[in-house]
Design an enzyme around this catalytic site. Structure first.
Site, short mmCIF file in Angstrom:
data_model
loop_
_atom_site.label_atom_id
_atom_site.label_comp_id
_atom_site.label_asym_id
_atom_site.label_seq_id
_atom_site.Cartn_x
_atom_site.Cartn_y
_atom_site.Cartn_z
CG LEU A 88 5.85 4.87 0.50
CD1 LEU A 88 6.66 5.78 1.10
CD2 LEU A 88 4.71 4.08 1.42
CG PHE B 278 0.73 8.26 -2.45
CD1 PHE B 278 0.73 9.32 -1.70
CD2 PHE B 278 1.50 7.09 -1.93
CE1 PHE B 278 0.96 9.00 -0.14
CE2 PHE B 278 1.60 6.97 -0.58
CZ PHE B 278 1.43 8.09 0.40
CB THR C 281 1.67 -7.96 1.99
OG1 THR C 281 2.63 -8.15 3.29
CG2 THR C 281 2.40 -7.21 1.10
CD GLU D 205 -3.70 1.49 -0.33
OE1 GLU D 205 -4.20 1.85 0.83
OE2 GLU D 205 -3.61 2.02 -1.42
C1 LIG Z 1 -1.29 -2.85 -9.09
C2 LIG Z 1 -0.51 -2.34 -7.97
C3 LIG Z 1 -0.87 -1.05 -7.62
C4 LIG Z 1 0.00 -0.35 -6.73
N1 LIG Z 1 -0.05 1.15 -6.56
C5 LIG Z 1 0.73 1.56 -5.69
C6 LIG Z 1 1.01 3.19 -5.52
O1 LIG Z 1 -0.04 3.81 -6.25
N2 LIG Z 1 1.70 3.72 -4.75
C7 LIG Z 1 2.58 3.00 -3.98
O2 LIG Z 1 3.42 3.68 -3.34
N3 LIG Z 1 2.61 1.62 -4.23
C8 LIG Z 1 1.78 1.12 -5.04
N4 LIG Z 1 1.68 -0.51 -5.08
C9 LIG Z 1 2.87 -1.10 -4.39
C10 LIG Z 1 2.45 -2.15 -3.15
O3 LIG Z 1 2.33 -1.13 -2.15
C11 LIG Z 1 3.53 -3.08 -2.68
O4 LIG Z 1 3.51 -3.87 -3.60
C12 LIG Z 1 3.43 -3.56 -1.54
O5 LIG Z 1 3.82 -2.65 -0.28
C13 LIG Z 1 4.40 -4.97 -1.21
O6 LIG Z 1 5.54 -4.45 -1.41
P1 LIG Z 1 6.48 -5.65 -2.36
O7 LIG Z 1 5.75 -6.01 -3.69
O8 LIG Z 1 7.64 -4.96 -2.66
O9 LIG Z 1 6.48 -6.70 -1.70
P2 LIG Z 1 7.69 -7.26 -0.28
O10 LIG Z 1 7.67 -6.20 0.40
O11 LIG Z 1 8.99 -7.64 -1.28
O12 LIG Z 1 7.19 -8.58 0.05
C14 LIG Z 1 7.27 -9.76 -0.55
C15 LIG Z 1 6.74 -10.84 0.33
O13 LIG Z 1 7.32 -10.70 1.67
C16 LIG Z 1 6.44 -10.71 2.91
N5 LIG Z 1 7.25 -10.09 3.65
C17 LIG Z 1 7.89 -8.88 3.68
N6 LIG Z 1 8.10 -8.43 4.98
C18 LIG Z 1 7.79 -9.17 5.73
C19 LIG Z 1 8.06 -9.51 7.15
N7 LIG Z 1 8.59 -8.67 8.10
N8 LIG Z 1 7.25 -10.67 7.78
C20 LIG Z 1 6.62 -11.63 6.86
N9 LIG Z 1 6.53 -11.60 5.69
C21 LIG Z 1 7.23 -10.52 4.97
C22 LIG Z 1 4.90 -9.94 2.09
O14 LIG Z 1 4.11 -10.05 3.11
C23 LIG Z 1 5.23 -10.55 0.68
O15 LIG Z 1 4.41 -11.76 0.87
C24 LIG Z 1 1.08 -1.03 -5.97
C25 LIG Z 1 1.18 -2.55 -6.09
C26 LIG Z 1 0.38 -3.14 -7.19
C27 LIG Z 1 0.40 -4.57 -7.42
#
Ligand SMILES: Cc1cc2nc3c(=O)[nH]c(=O)nc-3n(C[C@H](O)[C@H](O)[C@H](O)COP(=O)(O)OP(=O)(O)OC[C@H]3O[C@@H](n4cnc5c(N)ncnc54)[C@H](O)[C@@H]3O)c2cc1C
Length: 396
Positions: free
Chosen positions: A143, A141, A377, A375
């Protein structure tokens, strides 16, 4: 008439007797998944974690298919049609072994299969769902992107029309099972808003690269998906998908599994700490006899049972059709934080042994860093709950 019989003492492994509220069918699912997980997964998972991969993802998919946990909560097309609580219990028992193994099942059933089941055409459902339920085809998936995580509406992956075809360009990041998938559900911006596409592996222009050097969820395959001029026929789009709400509704299904899974990881850490504390002796007696250790165990058993009750309550609401996505946010936020507290305390009870893979606690502790991140944070779910109680959005 009052009953003067003495109530039985609490069971340290189910202090509030939460599982006594399960139906016979739910208990059967719990026992079947627990037996499989302890026999087939637990003896191997430390090696898989150390190797940083799943050595036989196809064999694992087939075994999960035979167990009946892939898309088990979906109706028809070879899926199990189970209740939400039964599905949650399966997630709990799998994550009691390792978050990476529950992730495999969640991504397959609640993300890839659920997207096709909710938004796909009859042809798409018939082509993919029976094979995916049987574990003969693996799905992923896509996204998240390198520059678009918590704010998926900012995605850069584009799908444009070319005659009746669609052409996709972009990069997806952190995609579980991406490099072993037979089919990717890829979300892309179109002139009609965000839509989902069914991309079979092997489509020209589509490639996947495994992410290495992870310190968390090592018994799981994580990948980058690259889409360079990927040409798909008109019927590759998921016809029912419209807007960001479509992928978000799938994520809500998967994070429901996390609510239960985190309770399983917490239970596993608490049970390991209890066993260790009773057998490890220092200063001439088991460390379980020290007040400071008992305080840790008391905090752990409270967290584990709170998490179990939260999961069961949200599961019952879901089975009644009353689980709002904010309930699921509550569960993910509360239970992952509880599991992180339990894992950290359990690790300290294990002393030096706690930093090794001989014991499960630090493996769970570092896995939970991922579980707290994907899914939605911890912060994003705090904002969802904040919005639900105040009526004011603080997202941007
Ligand atoms: C091992 C693993 C497997 C995964 N599998 C999938 C998958 O199968 N499919 C898929 O699509 N994704 C997957 N993901 C991705 C995951 O869903 C994202 O990492 C997650 O949505 C966070 O996005 P980011 O890492 O870009 O962090 P960012 O969005 O850049 O966030 C960084 C920090 O900023 C904070 N932050 C962001 N916006 C705000 C706000 N408005 N207010 C306060 N704080 C904020 C966050 O909480 C976090 O602490 C996976 C991630 C990992 C680590």
């Amino acid at each position: 008439m009052s009953d003067h019989r003495k109530p039985p003492a609490p069971d340290p492994h189910d202090f509030l007797a939460v599982d006594s509220d399960l139906s016979d069918t739910e208990r059967d699912v719990r026992d079947a998944v627990r037996t499989f997980a302890r026999r087939e997964l637990l003896p191997n998972v430390a090696d898989w974690f150390e190797a940083g991969t799943l050595p036989d993802p196809r064999g694992l998919a087939k075994a999960f298919g035979d167990l009946g946990v892939l898309g088990m909560h979906l109706e028809g097309y070879g899926c199990g049609g189970s209740g939400a609580v039964a599905y949650g219990l399966a997630c709990r028992e799998l994550e009691a072994v390792d978050s990476g193994l529950r992730s495999f099942v969640s991504v397959q059933g609640s993300l890839a299969m659920a997207a096709i089941h909710k938004f796909g055409s009859e042809e798409q459902k018939g082509e993919w769902l029976p094979r995916m339920a049987a574990g003969e085809a693996i799905g992923c998936f896509g996204l998240t992107e390198p520059d678009s995580g918590s704010d998926p509406g900012s995605m850069r992956t584009r799908a444009r029309r070319d005659g009746s075809d669609w052409v996709l360009d972009g990069t997806k990041m952190w995609i579980t099972n991406g490099s072993v998938a037979d089919v990717a559900v890829v979300w892309a911006a179109t002139d009609e808003g965000i839509r989902g596409f069914v991309v079979p592996a092997g489509t020209p222009g589509f490639s996947a690269n495994t992410v290495h050097k992870k310190l968390s969820l090592r018994a799981s395959i994580t990948s980058e998906l690259v889409l360079e001029g990927v040409r798909l026929p008109a019927d590759a789009v998921l016809p029912g998908s419209r807007g960001l709400g479509s992928p978000l509704s799938c994520l809500n299904e998967a994070r429901y599994g996390i609510v239960w899974g985190a309770a399983g990881a917490a239970r596993a850490c608490y049970e390991a700490a209890l066993e260790y504390a009773l057998s490890r002796e220092q200063f001439g007696r088991p460390i379980a006899g020290f007040q400071l250790t008992q305080r840790k165990l008391a905090d752990m058993v409270v967290d584990v049972n709170h998490a179990g009750m939260t999961a069961l309550r949200i599961g019952r609401l879901k089975d009644e059709g009353r689980a709002h996505h904010n309930h699921v946010s509550f569960g993910k936020f509360a239970n992952v934080a509880a599991a992180q507290r339990v894992a950290a305390a359990a690790r300290s009870v294990h002393g030096a042994n706690g930093i090794t893979l001989e014991y499960p606690v630090m493996r769970h502790m570092v896995n939970l860093e991922t579980v707290a991140t994907y899914e939605g944070t911890e912060e994003i779910h705090a904002l969802s709950i904040g919005q639900a109680v105040t009526g004011v959005s603080a997202f941007r």
